[in-house]
Structures are given as C-alpha cells and as structure tokens.
Scaffold this active site. Structure first.
Site, PDB file in Angstrom:
ATOM      1  N   HIS A  68       0.814  -1.214   0.000  1.00 25.90           N
ATOM      2  CA  HIS A  68       0.000   0.000   0.000  1.00 25.90           C
ATOM      3  C   HIS A  68       0.847   1.264   0.000  1.00 25.90           C
ATOM      4  O   HIS A  68       1.926   1.328   0.580  1.00 25.90           O
ATOM      5  CB  HIS A  68      -1.015  -0.013   1.141  1.00 25.90           C
ATOM      6  CG  HIS A  68      -0.475   0.112   2.530  1.00 25.90           C
ATOM      7  ND1 HIS A  68      -0.292   1.334   3.150  1.00 25.90           N
ATOM      8  CD2 HIS A  68      -0.131  -0.816   3.454  1.00 25.90           C
ATOM      9  CE1 HIS A  68       0.144   1.138   4.381  1.00 25.90           C
ATOM     10  NE2 HIS A  68       0.253  -0.153   4.596  1.00 25.90           N
ATOM     11  N   ASP A 182       5.963   2.183   6.953  1.00 22.21           N
ATOM     12  CA  ASP A 182       4.666   1.521   6.768  1.00 22.21           C
ATOM     13  C   ASP A 182       3.879   2.341   5.744  1.00 22.21           C
ATOM     14  O   ASP A 182       3.273   3.345   6.091  1.00 22.21           O
ATOM     15  CB  ASP A 182       3.938   1.473   8.110  1.00 22.21           C
ATOM     16  CG  ASP A 182       2.583   0.806   8.049  1.00 22.21           C
ATOM     17  OD1 ASP A 182       2.223   0.243   7.004  1.00 22.21           O
ATOM     18  OD2 ASP A 182       1.863   0.875   9.067  1.00 22.21           O
ATOM     19  N   GLU A 212      -5.279   1.600   2.541  1.00 23.62           N
ATOM     20  CA  GLU A 212      -5.113   0.421   3.385  1.00 23.62           C
ATOM     21  C   GLU A 212      -5.283   0.778   4.853  1.00 23.62           C
ATOM     22  O   GLU A 212      -5.867   0.023   5.637  1.00 23.62           O
ATOM     23  CB  GLU A 212      -3.731  -0.198   3.152  1.00 23.62           C
ATOM     24  CG  GLU A 212      -3.528  -1.558   3.822  1.00 23.62           C
ATOM     25  CD  GLU A 212      -3.001  -1.466   5.257  1.00 23.62           C
ATOM     26  OE1 GLU A 212      -2.961  -2.513   5.935  1.00 23.62           O
ATOM     27  OE2 GLU A 212      -2.631  -0.350   5.703  1.00 23.62           O
ATOM     28  N   GLU A 213      -4.791   1.952   5.226  1.00 23.64           N
ATOM     29  CA  GLU A 213      -4.784   2.340   6.634  1.00 23.64           C
ATOM     30  C   GLU A 213      -6.174   2.648   7.182  1.00 23.64           C
ATOM     31  O   GLU A 213      -6.336   2.832   8.384  1.00 23.64           O
ATOM     32  CB  GLU A 213      -3.874   3.562   6.837  1.00 23.64           C
ATOM     33  CG  GLU A 213      -2.400   3.300   6.570  1.00 23.64           C
ATOM     34  CD  GLU A 213      -1.742   2.424   7.619  1.00 23.64           C
ATOM     35  OE1 GLU A 213      -2.432   1.982   8.551  1.00 23.64           O
ATOM     36  OE2 GLU A 213      -0.522   2.195   7.510  1.00 23.64           O
ATOM     37  N   ASP A 235       3.796  -6.056   3.636  1.00 22.25           N
ATOM     38  CA  ASP A 235       3.564  -5.009   4.619  1.00 22.25           C
ATOM     39  C   ASP A 235       4.597  -5.144   5.730  1.00 22.25           C
ATOM     40  O   ASP A 235       5.253  -6.190   5.854  1.00 22.25           O
ATOM     41  CB  ASP A 235       2.144  -5.097   5.193  1.00 22.25           C
ATOM     42  CG  ASP A 235       1.582  -3.736   5.593  1.00 22.25           C
ATOM     43  OD1 ASP A 235       2.383  -2.841   5.953  1.00 22.25           O
ATOM     44  OD2 ASP A 235       0.348  -3.569   5.565  1.00 22.25           O
TER      45      ASP A 235
END
Length: 356
Positions: A68, A182, A212-213, A235
């Site tokens: 992501h 991340d 994604e978050e 990830d």
C-alpha cells in the site's frame, strides 16, 4: 554501516513523499515513474490504485503482488482562533494514531496553494495542572500551530486540507529509520523485485494500493478488478524486540530475516502458500522468520475472498516503533524481502496446487 544492499536514495524518496489515505497523488506519481520501465503496462483506477502488469508466458494464470501507498496522517477539520490572535488547526485522523507520539512533532500542511510548516502543540508540563499531566492523550486533543495569525491562516488553510508528519529518512547503524516505512519500505521492495524480474512464466500484477490504513479498501477493489489466481501482499510487521517486552511478545526480530506471515487479525494465510514461501527461502538460503501477528490487518485479507476464494500469502518486513515518525527496519531484512519476492515470482509457473 558503509553501504546498503539496495538503492537507499529511492527508499528515502518514497518514505519522505506525502500521501495519506484517499490522497495518494504525490506518491502515486513516483510509483508510476518507477514502474514504467519494469513492466509492460501501467494503469490506474478510480480509487487511485496503480497496477503495473508484467506479461508472462502463461497469460491464463496471474499473480497479484500488493503493497500500500498510503501513510497515516490527518485532515484539517477546523481552523480555530480569534480576531487579532494566533491561529491553530484541529485535526481528524486518517489511520490509527497513538496520541502519545504526536506532541511536539513537526508537520506539513498541504493546501491548494502550497505546503505550510507547522508543529503539533505541546504546552510545558510545569504549566499543566495535575489532571492534565496524568490525562491519557487523545488524537482529538492534538492541534497544529503554524505560527500564523488567525486571519491569515483562515485564508490559507481550509477544512479538508491534509496534514502529514515531517521527518527525514536516515541510515542508523544497521537500520533505516524515518516516517512512513509503513508501507513505503514494502512498496520499495515490490518496485525493486519488479525491476529485477524478467520473463516470468505467469503474468504478474504489481499493485500499489490505496486506503489500506482505513480498511484495506484499495486491495478489496483490486481483488475484484484484477481477480488474480494467487495474491501476495507485502507489509511491515511488529518487531517488539526492545526493552520491556518478553521474547514471546516480539512477533519478529530485526536482523533475523524477512517474515513469512501465518496470520494476523484480518487473515489466516493459505498454508500451501506460506509453506512454498518458506521452501523458496530455504532453497535460496534467504534468511526468514515466521510471523504470527495477534492484532493488525493487511492487504492480504483484501484479496482473499472478495471475488471468490483465493490462495493468499504475505511477506512482511520486521519494523520497530510502527505508526510513529521513527519506524525502524534492518537493512538485511529489507534486502531479504526483495530477494524472497523475486525468487518466489521467478519460480511461480502456475502449476502449484494451492487448493486445500
């Protein structure tokens, strides 16, 4: 450490570029630039996902690799102040923040007329009363001080403008530290593998996903639109190998290799997939460890069942201090992740039986 086994400048570029959920424009442009020379075609969709496709000899079988693009950040919800007084910004979180790490951090405010610097306010502790000193901080209590009068700030910043953390990416001993590892460190690993991979037996879709978050939203859309036969997500994962945690709480350890995911709170990976990942790592003598993550979700789950049942696996990069501006990963684990992804894709011929 004098050198690292990959292009640190590209990793730095990716981690320092802004891109919160739903507004990944700047990082998306950089991903497209890096992908175009490695794949046969690149496309984007209405959500902003990027898919770079490398055609294989067998175009009836495809693998999706996903990492992501979005980082956790904020949206301005209110411009606060009084006439002839200072202006401040109140925030709405985009992604999961721990309010304890926010105070006194530098930020960038992204407006339609350009970027503005700011800091998240942190009153001196000796000026607080006992209740405020012992109060558990909340994200909603955080405010940004851009150092401007209210009248000026109100003209330059509007509700809906975005705020990201301001931090450089640095080589620190045997590790890399900075914001947005991340998941930019895994995005980097995917781009590096795409550049190395040549003439695969099967078609590979390199997917840079959005949002994604805030709920794996981009991956869920691609699970339908790309509809792969196999999906591998990349990830970061927890590395609590620091003082204050018992060995059983570490999840992973920095420097012990790339992590092959068995489960997190969103997915149980397909046993035949994670076993083949382990087999490839063993055969290629790539350092690896197993990941059993008690909480947290990844794009892996986004592909597992949105278009019918699919075999899924995940490769993770052990990372300390997740969801802060000092996320930290070991250079050897990053290199091992690139190596394992490349070796796995190069050996995928569409003939492996992943059904149970």
């Amino acid at each position: 450490m004098d050198s690292v086994p990959f292009d640190l400048d590209v990793l730095t570029e990716l981690t320092e570029t802004s891109g919160v959920p739903g507004y990944e424009d700047r990082i998306r442009a950089r991903v497209i630039d890096h992908l175009e020379d490695s794949v046969d075609r690149v496309r984007t969709d209405a959500m902003g996902n990027v898919v770079g496709t490398l055609e294989g000899e067998d175009d009836d079988y495809s693998v999706a690799v996903a990492a992501h693009m979005d980082e956790i950040g904020f949206m301005v919800r209110h411009v606060r102040g009084e006439e002839d007084g200072p202006g401040f910004l109140e925030l709405d979180a985009l992604g999961g923040w721990d309010a304890r790490v926010l105070k006194a951090q530098r930020v960038t405010i992204h407006t339609t007329e350009g970027d503005l610097p700011g800091v998240i306010g942190s009153p001196p502790p000796h000026t607080l009363d006992e209740d405020d000193r012992t109060k558990t901080p909340e994200v909603e209590d955080a405010f940004v001080d851009p150092g401007l009068p209210y009248e000026v700030l109100e003209e330059r910043v509007s509700p809906g403008d975005l705020v990201t953390m301001e931090q450089t990416t640095e080589l620190m001993g045997e590790t890399v530290t900075g914001k947005a590892l991340d998941d930019r460190v895994c995005l980097f690993a995917m781009l590096e593998a795409a550049e190395r991979l040549e003439d695969p037996d099967v078609t590979v879709h390199f997917c840079a996903t959005v949002q994604e978050e805030v709920g794996l939203r981009g991956a869920q859309a691609l699970g339908v639109d790309v509809d792969p036969d196999l999906a591998i997500a990349l990830d970061v994962t927890v590395a609590n190998d620091v003082p204050g945690f018992k060995a059983g709480e570490h999840v992973t350890n920095l420097g012990e290799g790339t992590a092959i995911k068995l489960k997190d709170s969103s997915v149980i990976t397909s046993p035949k997939v994670h076993r083949r990942l382990q087999s490839v790592a063993d055969d290629e003598e790539i350092d690896s460890q197993l990941e059993i993550l008690p909480a947290g979700g990844t794009d892996t789950a986004g592909f597992q069942n949105v278009a019918g049942a699919k075999p899924v696996g995940a490769i993770s990069i052990p990372t300390r201090y997740l969801h802060t501006v000092t996320e930290t990963a070991h250079v050897d684990d990053i290199a091992a992740t690139i190596d394992l992804l490349e070796a796995f894709l190069a050996s995928e011929d569409g003939e492996h039986d992943y059904t149970l």
